[in-house]
Design an enzyme around this catalytic site. Structure first.
Site, PDB file in Angstrom:
ATOM      1  N   ARG A  50       9.430  -8.907  -2.409  1.00 29.40           N
ATOM      2  CA  ARG A  50       8.049  -8.386  -2.456  1.00 29.40           C
ATOM      3  C   ARG A  50       7.108  -9.452  -1.912  1.00 29.40           C
ATOM      4  NH1 ARG A  50       5.543  -9.119  -6.910  1.00 29.40           N
ATOM      5  NH2 ARG A  50       7.157  -8.301  -8.305  1.00 29.40           N
ATOM      6  N   ASP A 174     -10.207   0.582  11.510  1.00 30.26           N
ATOM      7  CA  ASP A 174      -8.925   1.283  11.561  1.00 30.26           C
ATOM      8  C   ASP A 174      -8.611   1.513  13.038  1.00 30.26           C
ATOM      9  OD1 ASP A 174      -6.886   3.184  11.654  1.00 30.26           O
ATOM     10  OD2 ASP A 174      -7.536   4.181   9.810  1.00 30.26           O
ATOM     11  N   LYS A 199       2.052   5.759  13.501  1.00 30.27           N
ATOM     12  CA  LYS A 199       1.632   6.495  14.684  1.00 30.27           C
ATOM     13  C   LYS A 199       2.108   5.779  15.956  1.00 30.27           C
ATOM     14  CE  LYS A 199      -0.301   8.843  11.367  1.00 30.27           C
ATOM     15  NZ  LYS A 199      -1.656   8.623  10.913  1.00 30.27           N
TER      16      LYS A 199
HETATM   17  C1  LIG Z   1      -2.319   8.520   9.616  1.00 25.45           C
HETATM   18  C2  LIG Z   1      -3.553   7.721   9.508  1.00 25.45           C
HETATM   19  C3  LIG Z   1      -3.812   6.944   8.371  1.00 25.45           C
HETATM   20  C4  LIG Z   1      -2.884   6.933   7.181  1.00 25.45           C
HETATM   21  O1  LIG Z   1      -1.699   6.286   7.471  1.00 25.45           O
HETATM   22  P1  LIG Z   1      -0.277   6.662   6.752  1.00 25.45           P
HETATM   23  O2  LIG Z   1       0.688   5.810   7.468  1.00 25.45           O
HETATM   24  O3  LIG Z   1      -0.066   8.119   6.953  1.00 25.45           O
HETATM   25  O4  LIG Z   1      -0.442   6.331   5.309  1.00 25.45           O
HETATM   26  C5  LIG Z   1      -4.960   6.171   8.360  1.00 25.45           C
HETATM   27  N1  LIG Z   1      -5.824   6.182   9.403  1.00 25.45           N
HETATM   28  C6  LIG Z   1      -5.612   6.928  10.500  1.00 25.45           C
HETATM   29  C7  LIG Z   1      -6.602   6.891  11.612  1.00 25.45           C
HETATM   30  C8  LIG Z   1      -4.483   7.718  10.589  1.00 25.45           C
HETATM   31  O5  LIG Z   1      -4.280   8.481  11.677  1.00 25.45           O
END
Ligand SMILES: *Cc1c(COP(=O)(O)O)cnc(C)c1O
Length: 386
Positions: A50, A174, A199
């Site tokens: 961890r 983000d 993604k």
């Molecule tokens: C998918 C997504 C998230 C969340 O991420 P996970 O890996 O599904 O927890 C956060 N921000 C954006 C822009 C996303 O497309």
């Protein structure tokens, strides 16, 4: 900072890319939870997975290099990364979020962090005057997405970071939609970058993961402490998959965006289409700003069909392109933000920010573009109400 100036090279050789002990050109999957200690207090650099794991560490060093940060952190999902970052806040603090923020981020703030008296305000990060007026004394951080999901709203990251820093805010970006190959928020003034690595970074729709990168030693120590304390770490095998995916990011993104430009142009001239949202189109809201801060417009497009087209029939008629949550994989995907990714946003707020029931989001894959467009064309034709 990256030892390789060019991102294409850093993707493959950044971080820790060679296994020191054996010379293996891929970091092994250290599938272990603990490590033998040679005596009391005599560790070989690792004590418990961890806290630290060599495979995860290689990934963390890689993403720090790619984003140009001081340290990187890998989590079990993008939401776990955001949870760790938001855990920097204290009760009584308020967060500003850009209006088209990811639905899960909105849900995390409105339904989980509210338990701890951490509040949020939906801010207009596209208008600096309005934005600055929304900064009250309890505001401690801002979360920006650019382009923001699903209307691909572009925010001038540098300008918003400058205003935010004047008021002592922590600037969190983000960067999921752009990736460090197309946009580097830390260079534009952000303090922290987060990713849903599920993604584009992973790129093959086979791993759920999240990353965070910070721009200072102080933040690095804090996030390391939170990561170890809250424990939402990424496992060794998933860390390996992510390193593997990241190596091909540049070639994938080049094809993704080449296809996306063609898809956006196809949709823009189509008689069935009312609106196209894509920052790579000259006619789009944020084209100029995006061109200044990013390499190109990325590969996420949203569009609306005219009312005489039935969107249910459209989704059901697609053969190559799948109706699915998520984005950024090699395969083309469509989704319906109002009932899928953004369903956790109340209908009145959805309507206010422009997420209509007719909106379709397309993650353009790297298949042959003629095949993608032919599939969309035949589904549109079938969905026309006679
Ligand atoms: C998918 C997504 C998230 C969340 O991420 P996970 O890996 O599904 O927890 C956060 N921000 C954006 C822009 C996303 O497309």
């Amino acid at each position: 900072m990256s030892s390789y100036k060019n991102t294409e090279t850093a993707l493959i050789h950044g971080g820790i890319s060679i296994d020191e002990r054996t010379g293996a050109v891929n970091i092994p999957i250290y599938q272990t939870s603990t490590y033998k200690q040679d005596g009391l207090g005599k560790m070989r650099g690792y004590e418990y997975s961890r806290t630290g794991n060599p495979t995860r560490e290689a990934l963390e060093a890689l993403i720090a290099d790619l984003e140009g940060g001081v340290a990187g952190f890998a989590f079990g999902s993008g939401m776990a990364a955001l949870t760790a970052v938001l855990s920097l806040l204290h009760s009584g603090d308020r967060v500003l979020i850009s209006s088209n923020v990811y639905g899960g981020t909105f849900r995390l703030l409105s339904k989980v962090f509210d338990h701890f008296d951490i509040t949020y305000t939906i801010a207009d990060t596209t208008d600096l005057t309005v934005y600055e007026s929304q900064i009250s004394s309890d505001v401690k951080a801002v979360i920006i997405e650019s382009p923001a999901n699903p209307l691909m709203t572009v925010t001038d990251i540098k300008a918003v970071a400058e205003v935010s820093h004047r008021h002592g805010l922590l600037v969190i970006v983000d960067n999921t939609f752009m990736t460090p190959y197309l946009q580097k928020p830390l260079e534009l003034g952000a303090d922290i970058v987060v990713h849903s690595a599920t993604k584009y970074l992973g790129g093959h729709s086979d791993v759920v993961s999240g990353l965070a990168v910070v721009n200072s030693k102080e933040l690095a120590e804090k996030i390391a402490f939170i990561q170890n304390s809250t424990g939402g770490v990424l496992g060794p095998f998933d860390s390996f998959l992510l390193i593997r995916g990241i190596k091909t990011l540049a070639v994938r993104m080049d094809r993704h965006t080449e296809n996306a430009v063609k898809a956006a142009e196809f949709l823009e001239q189509h008689k069935a289409v009312r609106n196209v949202y894509y920052p790579g189109l000259k006619s789009s809201q944020g084209y100029e700003i995006n061109r200044r801060q990013a390499k190109n417009g990325g590969a996420m497009i949203s569009f609306e069909l005219h009312e005489n087209y039935d969107i249910n029939t459209f989704f059901e008629s697609l053969e190559l392109v799948s109706l699915a949550e998520s984005l950024g994989g090699v395969e083309s995907l469509v989704c319906h933000p109002a009932t899928m990714t953004h369903a956790s946003i109340p209908a009145d707020i959805r309507k206010k920010v422009g997420i209509t029931d007719g909106l379709i989001r397309l993650s353009v894959g790297i298949e042959n573009i003629e095949d993608i467009l032919a599939d969309i064309q035949q589904a549109i034709a079938k969905s026309e109400r006679k």
